[in-house]
Motif scaffolding. Structure first.
Motif, PDB file in Angstrom:
ATOM      1  N   SER A  59     -31.569 -18.798  -4.350  1.00  0.00           N
ATOM      2  CA  SER A  59     -31.303 -19.872  -5.314  1.00  0.00           C
ATOM      3  C   SER A  59     -32.328 -20.989  -5.174  1.00  0.00           C
ATOM      4  O   SER A  59     -32.762 -21.583  -6.169  1.00  0.00           O
ATOM      5  CB  SER A  59     -29.899 -20.435  -5.105  1.00  0.00           C
ATOM      6  OG  SER A  59     -28.950 -19.436  -5.350  1.00  0.00           O
ATOM      7  N   GLN A  68     -26.689 -20.525 -10.369  1.00  0.00           N
ATOM      8  CA  GLN A  68     -25.588 -19.846  -9.703  1.00  0.00           C
ATOM      9  C   GLN A  68     -24.286 -20.635  -9.849  1.00  0.00           C
ATOM     10  O   GLN A  68     -23.252 -20.089 -10.187  1.00  0.00           O
ATOM     11  CB  GLN A  68     -25.939 -19.691  -8.226  1.00  0.00           C
ATOM     12  CG  GLN A  68     -24.852 -19.041  -7.413  1.00  0.00           C
ATOM     13  CD  GLN A  68     -25.332 -18.773  -6.002  1.00  0.00           C
ATOM     14  OE1 GLN A  68     -26.354 -19.292  -5.558  1.00  0.00           O
ATOM     15  NE2 GLN A  68     -24.603 -17.953  -5.294  1.00  0.00           N
ATOM     16  N   ASP A  98     -29.178 -16.346 -12.023  1.00  0.00           N
ATOM     17  CA  ASP A  98     -28.760 -16.377 -10.622  1.00  0.00           C
ATOM     18  C   ASP A  98     -27.290 -15.980 -10.530  1.00  0.00           C
ATOM     19  O   ASP A  98     -26.408 -16.761 -10.835  1.00  0.00           O
ATOM     20  CB  ASP A  98     -28.990 -17.783 -10.059  1.00  0.00           C
ATOM     21  CG  ASP A  98     -28.923 -17.816  -8.542  1.00  0.00           C
ATOM     22  OD1 ASP A  98     -28.558 -16.783  -7.947  1.00  0.00           O
ATOM     23  OD2 ASP A  98     -29.242 -18.862  -7.959  1.00  0.00           O
ATOM     24  N   GLU A  99     -27.054 -14.772 -10.128  1.00  0.00           N
ATOM     25  CA  GLU A  99     -25.699 -14.212 -10.009  1.00  0.00           C
ATOM     26  C   GLU A  99     -24.844 -14.454 -11.247  1.00  0.00           C
ATOM     27  O   GLU A  99     -23.747 -15.006 -11.149  1.00  0.00           O
ATOM     28  CB  GLU A  99     -25.007 -14.788  -8.767  1.00  0.00           C
ATOM     29  CG  GLU A  99     -25.774 -14.433  -7.517  1.00  0.00           C
ATOM     30  CD  GLU A  99     -24.951 -14.641  -6.263  1.00  0.00           C
ATOM     31  OE1 GLU A  99     -23.731 -14.470  -6.357  1.00  0.00           O
ATOM     32  OE2 GLU A  99     -25.545 -14.929  -5.229  1.00  0.00           O
TER      33      GLU A  99
HETATM   34 MG   LIG Z   1     -27.716 -18.409  -4.370  1.00  0.00          MG
END
Ligand SMILES: [Mg+2]
Ligand SMILES: Nc1ncnc2c1ncn2[C@@H]1O[C@H](COP(=O)(O)OP(=O)(O)OP(=O)(O)O)[C@@H](O)[C@H]1O
Ligand SMILES: Nc1ncnc2c1ncn2[C@@H]1O[C@H](COP(=O)(O)OP(=O)(O)OP(=O)(O)O)[C@@H](O)[C@H]1O
Ligand SMILES: [Mg+2]
Lengths: 355, 503, 339, 333
Positions: B46, B88, B167-168
């Protein structure tokens, strides 16, 4: 609340020489008069940033220093009793000889001032009295009855003898407002005033905006109101402003106690001005007299008991400087500076520059 | 020669106070590729993303876009180079409308004034593309986490970026929604965008990416072609050691029934929910997003009020009005949102672990630091956290380690029943295996466990019994042996199915 | 079930001189010493034990409010109605006394009124969690003082000096030197300090202040705690009202105006910040004496209260800014880079 | 999008419920005092509370970004006093220049607060608590404890607050300022990206940061604007009352914050509208102006005001809850 104050107290006729009189005072200082001193004197005003109080402390300081003493001025950060108690503690720690205080609260200072007195410090109040137990003497601007009588006569005169009138008070924590109002009510019992009808007492809290609202409320309650009496400098100022702004200067008249500098614009005999005349006293002279009384107490010239007479070395004060200590209404004793002084269209311009 | 790499980073180092989050890492993104970035929690993924978007400025290193060296001074610079990111942790404006969330920073302006009509329309179009079930005028704060994630995606789409970083994004999406997202990603790629995709789910990577880059401990490990590296090798690259069995569920004899709920109702949330769980059993509670599983267990835990229904603990009916009651009855909850609800981020791990049970170590009035620390040390060691000292702040730990601390915290209490809401959400494969391991051991020690999960492998691999919910109702219950992915999905999507009443 | 890796975790806090030095309380102590040195230099009357004890009387009655205010701020809330609660309590003390109740009963009435006011704040706060405590107490501030005004109008109620023991609460001195109020304050402060730092309640307050939701999920009864603390605050407003009434021998509806900001200011200067979960009781107590003695010292040399206003404000802002400049972090970052 | 029904709009909008409160209040007062709803009286209300309207606009900004400023009363006094002193010492100073000076002083005051809050990371309530005493002290200090009294102001300055030349002879100057400000604020807050940035920062500062909004800049700007408006108020105040005192505006911050809150601005940031703020100020002003007109005792007014503020915010919560509940009921399971 912003207590801008000062509509309290009463007194003296400022003669034209008022501004010079302190110089005269200092001229006298050299001789071995009973008012010479080398002590330390404290004056505690109501709060910082109050020019009316500042005039008082200036007057106090002028005399003390002229007579050879040291003057300590304490200005509380707020116009509250708590802040004044802190100031009292401070000057007691400094070991002053006398305290003169313009009390923010009649009773609340009693324990603190009593403690000071127990330590041998002379305590007196000026402008606004601390209660009888907590002072040796009160230097009063004007007697309650004189003020009440003067204001009632003004109402009678301005209204032409009859009609509705209202009082705009301060709801101040100092009791003098209510004393004057009560005084006016008892003066009113006289048949001379029987055609005057008091529609009510309004409280502007000595706040400008609240006083404006209260004035509006007076006008709304009784569109026929003829005279408004505001025995408070803030109230009278606010009322004058409202009458001016509403264009009612010809219809509703105003009188009371006010600072000449604030009221200069509104005083006039014609219908373009709302206030034909008003009253106040000279705060500088009040400070002067308080200083002499303080020194007198320290030098044992006086004790503060009723009936004592004394003469201060300043011919502009009283009748050639002589005063008598009298019983005050609250059970203590007081010295009265003089009768309230009328500010008229003729003299206002001159006084507006003084205070 | 046209540059082959649209984005290239070299020797990037980023230091946070006390932490080296990135240590000389490199990365190259080809035009029109979907590139997976993987690594353990706290590997620095991240942070790396934030370096690319200009949110963080690297302490060392160079960034090239289309072969030209650039310096990104802030997020605006990143945007102007055509970089968009879905972060994220959802970065929503809860008080504003969905439209504004999408267009913040690049509003549609006509003669100096915002063109609201156009903007709402455009936002709605984007949402429709994503098959979302809410409106562009809805207030963001009223949406569920998954719905907010959708908005984030729409936001990235709205800027017509040539480099899109996710991000995710699938962490809080279900299979269906993930599938939707895959399609969008592929469409974007086909239209010429390059995508960096971060995920802890291997299925995401296999489904989407052509290449994968692995970070470990803030360092670059390597870049591999997805079809050339084996699952096993990839895991080894990420974790730095071998992981043998993901779901090591030992065989356990179930004990007495610990919890039974009957006809739980909460208006607007769920209706007639009934299920039970026995000592030593892991009950999987699954369903699509919005199935209200979280609401059900929060009600059982006493966070929310029940309208009607009965809760029995070890056969006795109980009233649970607040979490204290729940803990008193031996129910522990591992929340879905560990960073906000589970742990106090600004505290050391030691105090977090003992918070629920301070009185146990001291007395009713006074704390006992020594006893507390001894207990916290033991619990923290049991869950095998990477923290060095009890005084390490939770906020400095990676997601996986935070989760372990959260587990240690609920284990501090004397419990019979553990409710674990998405226990492995956003956690790397290594940490996942460790959490599964812990869960197995807990079951063996006789705890009854309710595990809420949206991840099929986890549900299938760990649960002894599976309860499926759909929009506030229990739609099915399956035993470990009969359960298949298809059956679960069928129940989970049984929208119009009448709730099957359970005893 | 033991950790697989067998890693052990350090359970002792490392003593670090640097950490101690960059603590806010350390700064406060240094400022405190400097202020005293300065005061002693500008006035030769400053360094006298009876004088200093006398001076404490000026600020300790308000300081009673800082005790519960620390708790309120610690749980991330604020109560700006304390001054009004003091006023209402004091007014009702006076009313009951002048209605013929014995003074001890009037004192209990005042404490009771404080408790009720605090309880009202607390109840509104926990029943309407959507409302920010600032707005609740802004409303009750106006309401409580308004009720005091309704009861007493512009009058005062007095005559308390006739009860000797009551006067002595504020004015009395043990052995002629140590004020009774000082002793009571120290006792209360010790109890508050111990509860804040050594008790389970204290730990839970820190938890609630740091993260209300996490605290709730950890089984802390947040509403009960909030109600308790608001009510406790009310009680101490009652106590403050008793001392203020003893100090002034009378009561008025305008008693205690501005106390709330003084009390909050002292806590904040002491490091108990308004965002909750932060601060140290010792810090707050140092700042009570720091501000009080600074004011006393400047008062001894008759510095205008206008200048004092400016000094006080500047001190407050700088006090809070310095820890944010965060020297500790700066050192750490350098260390990592060097490694 | 389906059109909301009228009933839904009314129950669903905070502004509508404020209007209802307002109407009830007005009818009640007007029924007891017929002069209340006359044009003159209404203009008087706006004129006398013009300062509050100006300040609430600025306060709204600061509250939306999740801050607060309790120093505005002091800023008002300091800037108003500075302008008054200049008018006293240089009587030929024009009205416009006096206003600009006051605004400039206020602007600097606000800028300093903004900088301390944004860069020094000092919590706003603490910073402005400190600034409150500093600026108040400065107001006294610049004036050397004096007042500037009516006779020391220029005629034009005193006349400004009473004339209608900005309003083409129809509307009082101060009221014109208020109207212009409200319109500007309404447009900027609702229809421009700048206004929306303020909401974004208040709603989620971190998100604003990553989407490239210069959060510190927005914060500093909001405090500076509030400072400038406090400066403007200082000039309006001194012109209106033709008097300048060190203690003017004391305690006004609480009225202003109360008006914002009654108007629906959230003290937690992110929420608030110009219309709401306008209505909130109007309600607070009417309580101040209307209660004396219907003969409510001076000594009851404060308690009534406190009660109304509390009830307003509590009723709002209850209404909101009812709406949420109704929404849940409609939701299908
Ligand atoms: Mg992360
Ligand atoms: N703002 C920050 N301040 C201090 N440390 C930080 C900050 N942001 C990240 N870190 C630390 O940097 C390291 C890398 O964090 P990062 O969030 O990049 O990991 P990640 O690979 O994304 O992990 P995950 O898979 O859990 O999302 C971690 O140790 C984290 O605690
Ligand atoms: N149709 C809807 N309208 C409005 N809000 C909804 C709707 N559906 C769900 N929500 C809100 O979303 C949340 C529930 O969704 P969420 O996705 O968290 O359900 P869940 O079952 O807890 O999810 P998960 O399966 O991920 O645990 C609740 O806060 C609920 O208020
Ligand atoms: Mg959930």
């Amino acid at each position: 609340g912003s207590k801008s104050d000062s509509g309290e107290g009463t007194t003296t006729a400022p003669t034209q020489a008022a501004t010079d009189n302190t110089d005269d005072g200092s001229g006298d200082a050299g001789s071995a008069d009973p008012y010479a001193t080398d002590g330390t004197y404290a004056i505690i005003v109501k709060s910082a940033g109050n020019p009316y109080n500042k005039k008082e402390s200036d007057g106090y300081k002028q005399v003390i220093e002229a007579q050879g003493g040291t003057c300590v001025i304490q200005e509380p950060e707020a116009a509250t009793a708590e802040a004044q108690i802190t100031c009292i503690n401070n000057v007691v720690s400094q070991g002053v000889d006398a305290i003169a205080i313009a009390a923010n609260d009649t009773d609340a200072l009693e324990p603190a001032l009593k403690q000071a007195m127990e330590q041998g410090i002379h305590v007196m109040s000026l402008d606004s009295a601390a209660n009888a137990n907590s002072r040796e003497v009160f230097v009063n601007q004007a007697g309650t009855t004189e003020i009440a009588q003067t204001l009632m006569d003004a109402v009678l005169d301005i209204s032409g003898g009859e009609g509705n009138w209202a009082i705009l008070s301060a709801a101040s924590t100092a009791t003098n407002q209510n004393a004057w109002i009560d005084g006016m009510k008892s003066v009113m019992q006289d048949s001379k005033y029987s055609k005057l009808n008091l529609i009510g007492v309004y409280y502007g809290d000595d706040e400008y905006q609240a006083s404006v609202d209260q004035t509006a409320a007076i006008l709304a309650d009784d569109p026929n109101v003829k005279v408004i009496v505001a025995p408070t400098t803030v109230g009278i100022m606010a009322a004058a402003k409202v009458l001016q702004d509403e264009g009612l200067t010809g219809k509703v008249k105003l009188t009371g106690l006010g600072l000449p500098s604030e009221m200069a614009d509104y005083i006039g005999a014609d219908d373009a001005h709302s206030c034909p005349y008003m009253y106040l006293w000279n705060p500088i002279q009040l400070g002067n007299l308080a200083a002499y009384v303080s020194i007198g107490l320290v030098n044992d010239v006086i004790t503060g008991a009723a009936g004592e007479t004394f003469t201060v070395p300043d011919a502009n004060l009283g009748e050639n400087g002589s005063y008598t200590i009298k019983e005050a209404a609250d059970g203590g004793t007081e010295v009265i500076l003089g009768a309230p002084f009328a500010f008229t269209p003729e003299n206002i311009a001159e006084w507006a520059t003084v205070y | 020669m046209a540059e082959e790499y649209i984005l290239e980073l070299k020797g990037i180092t980023k230091i946070f106070p006390g932490v080296k989050a990135l240590n000389g890492v490199q990365f190259r993104l080809k035009k029109g590729e979907i590139h997976a970035l993987m690594g353990e929690n706290g590997a620095g993924k991240s942070t790396f993303i934030k370096v690319i978007t200009g949110v963080h400025r690297p302490d060392e290193g160079e960034i090239f876009i289309d072969g030209t060296k650039v310096e990104l001074k802030g997020p605006k610079d990143g945007q102007s180079h055509g970089i968009a990111a879905i972060y994220q942790h959802v970065t929503a404006y809860p008080h504003l409308s969905v439209t504004e969330n999408i267009f913040m920073g690049h509003e549609k302006v006509k003669r100096g004034f915002i063109d609201w009509k156009q903007m709402h329309q455009d936002a709605q179009d984007l949402l429709d593309q994503l098959n979302s079930d809410f409106k562009s005028t809805d207030e963001m704060g009223n949406l569920s986490v998954a719905q907010q994630q959708m908005v984030e995606i729409a936001k990235a789409l709205s800027s017509n970026a040539k480099i899109i970083i996710m991000d995710e994004p699938t962490a809080s999406l279900t299979k269906n929604e993930s599938e939707n997202l895959y399609r969008i990603a592929e469409k974007l790629r086909d239209e010429g965008a390059s995508i960096i995709f971060i995920s802890h789910r291997f299925e995401d990577m296999y489904r989407l990416a052509s290449r994968v880059t692995v970070f470990r401990d803030a360092k670059y490990i390597g870049t591999y072609d997805v079809d050339k590296i084996s699952n096993h090798d990839l895991i080894t690259a990420m974790v730095g050691r071998e992981i043998t069995d993901m779901f090591p569920k030992p065989d356990i004899k179930f004990g007495e029934e610990v919890l039974r709920v009957e006809n739980l109702n909460r208006e607007g949330y769920f209706k007639n929910v009934s299920f039970n769980v026995r000592a030593g059993e892991i009950l999987g509670l699954t369903g699509l997003v919005g199935a209200r599983r979280t609401e059900v267990i929060q009600t059982i835990y006493g966070v929310e009020k029940l309208d009607s229904g009965k809760i029995f603990l070890e056969g006795k009916e109980v009233q649970i009005r607040n979490p204290q009651d729940a803990i008193k009855y031996g129910i522990g909850l591992l929340t879905e949102d560990r960073s906000n609800l589970g742990l106090i981020q600004s505290w050391g791990i030691g105090r977090n672990i003992t918070l629920t049970e301070i009185e146990k170590y001291g007395n009713k009035f006074f704390t006992n630091d020594k006893a507390e620390r001894a207990a916290a040390k033991e619990l923290a060691e049991n869950v095998d956290t990477k923290a060095v000292s009890l005084f390490d702040k939770v906020s400095t730990l990676s997601g996986g380690n935070q989760q372990k601390i959260a587990v240690a915290k609920i284990l501090a209490s004397d419990l019979k029943l553990l409710i674990m809401d998405e226990p492995t959400k956003g956690i790397d494969v290594g940490a996942k295996a460790e959490i599964y391991d812990i869960m197995g051991q807990l079951a063996q020690r006789g705890y009854a466990i309710i595990m809420i999960s949206s991840e099929m492998p986890e549900i299938l691999g760990l649960s002894d019994r599976i309860v499926v919910m759909c929009e506030g109702k229990v739609t099915g219950e399956l035993s470990r042996d009969e359960a298949t992915q298809e059956m679960i999905l069928e129940f989970a999507m049984a929208k119009s199915l009448k709730a099957t009443e359970k005893e | 079930m033991a950790g697989k890796s067998g890693r052990t975790i350090i359970a002792e806090e490392k003593f670090s001189l640097k950490k101690l030095l960059v603590r806010w309380e350390t700064f406060l102590v240094i400022i405190f010493i400097l202020v005293n040195i300065m005061n002693a230099n500008i006035s030769d009357k400053y360094m006298s034990v009876p004088g200093l004890f006398n001076a404490t009387n000026s600020f300790l009655s308000i300081a009673f409010l800082t005790l519960p205010m620390c708790y309120i701020l610690l749980i991330g809330e604020i109560d700006i109605s304390v001054g009004a609660q003091v006023a209402l309590s004091a007014v009702l003390l006076g009313i009951s006394f002048n209605a013929g109740l014995p003074m001890w009963l009037a004192v209990i009435v005042a404490l009771g009124v404080g408790v009720v006011c605090g309880f009202i704040n607390g109840i509104i706060a926990i029943k309407f969690t959507e409302l920010n405590p600032m707005i609740i107490t802004l409303g009750t501030q106006i309401l409580f003082r308004g009720i005091a005004e309704m009861i007493l109008k512009d009058q005062s109620t007095g005559g308390f000096t006739s009860v000797k023991w009551f006067s002595n609460l504020y004015w009395g001195k043990i052995g002629g030197v140590v004020p009774i109020m000082f002793v009571i304050f120290v006792i209360c402060a010790v109890i508050f300090g111990v509860v804040m730092h050594k008790s389970t309640f204290g730990r839970r307050m820190y938890a609630v202040g740091s993260n209300k939701l996490a605290a709730k999920y950890s089984g802390i009864n947040v509403p009960k705690m909030r109600l308790t603390i608001y009510t406790l605050t009310g009680l101490f407003c009652g106590i403050c009202a008793v001392f203020a009434s003893s100090q002034m021998g009378s009561a008025r509806p305008n008693v205690g105006s501005g106390y709330e900001l003084d009390a909050i200011g002292m806590c904040v200067l002491g490091g108990v910040l308004t965002d909750g979960g932060k601060g140290n009781f010792i810090g707050a107590m140092i700042s009570v004496f720091l501000l009080g003695l600074l004011k006393y010292g400047l008062g001894l040399v008759n510095v205008s209260s206008n200048i004092m206003l400016v000094v006080k404000g500047a001190l407050l802002i700088f006090a809070v800014m310095i820890p944010h400049l965060n020297l500790g972090r700066f050192f750490k970052k350098r260390a990592v880079k060097a490694a | 999008m389906e059109k909301k029904s009228l009933w839904k709009t009314i129950t669903g909008s905070r502004e509508a419920s404020l209007v209802i409160v307002l109407v009830i209040l007005c009818i009640f007062i007007a029924s007891r005092n017929s002069t209340f709803l006359t044009l003159g009286s209404i203009e008087g209300l706006f004129k006398n509370y013009a300062v509050n309207f100006v300040l609430t606009c600025g306060m709204m900004l600061v509250l939306i970004i999740g801050g607060i400023d309790i120093s505005i009363g002091s800023t008002l006094a300091f800037s108003g006093m500075t302008a008054s002193l200049i008018l006293r010492d240089f009587p030929e100073t024009s009205v416009l220049v006096a206003f600009l000076i006051s605004i400039a002083v206020g602007c600097v005051c606000g800028l300093i607060i903004g900088a301390i809050v944004a860069f020094g990371k000092v919590p706003p309530i603490i910073c402005t608590l400190g600034a409150m005493s500093i600026y108040r002290g400065l107001a006294y200090l610049v004036a050397k404890n004096e007042w500037v009294s009516a006779s020391e102001f220029s005629k034009a300055y005193k006349a400004f607050a009473q004339s209608r030349y900005l309003g083409f002879g129809l509307i009082n100057n101060l009221v014109v300022i208020v109207i212009i400000l409200l319109v500007i604020f309404y447009i900027v807050m609702k229809w421009t990206p700048i206004g929306r940035k303020v909401y974004a920062v208040g709603s989620n500062a971190e998100a604003a940061l990553v989407s490239g909004i210069k959060v510190t800049k927005v914060k500093v700007a909001c405090y500076t604007i509030l400072g400038a408006l406090a400066g403007l108020s200082g000039a309006m105040f001194t012109s209106l009352y033709a008097s300048s005192q060190g203690n003017m505006g004391e305690g006004i911050e609480m009225d202003v914050i109360a008006a914002c809150v009654v108007g629906g601005v959230s003290l937690n940031g992110g929420r608030g509208s110009v219309v709401g703020v306008f209505l909130g100020t109007l309600i607070i002003s009417i309580i101040g102006k209307g209660l004396p007109m219907i003969g409510v005792s001076q000594f009851w007014q404060r308690a009534i005001k406190g009660l109304i503020i509390l009830l307003a915010v509590i009723i709002n919560v209850l209404v909101q809850r009812q709406m949420d509940k109704a929404a849940l009921k409609r939701r299908e399971i």
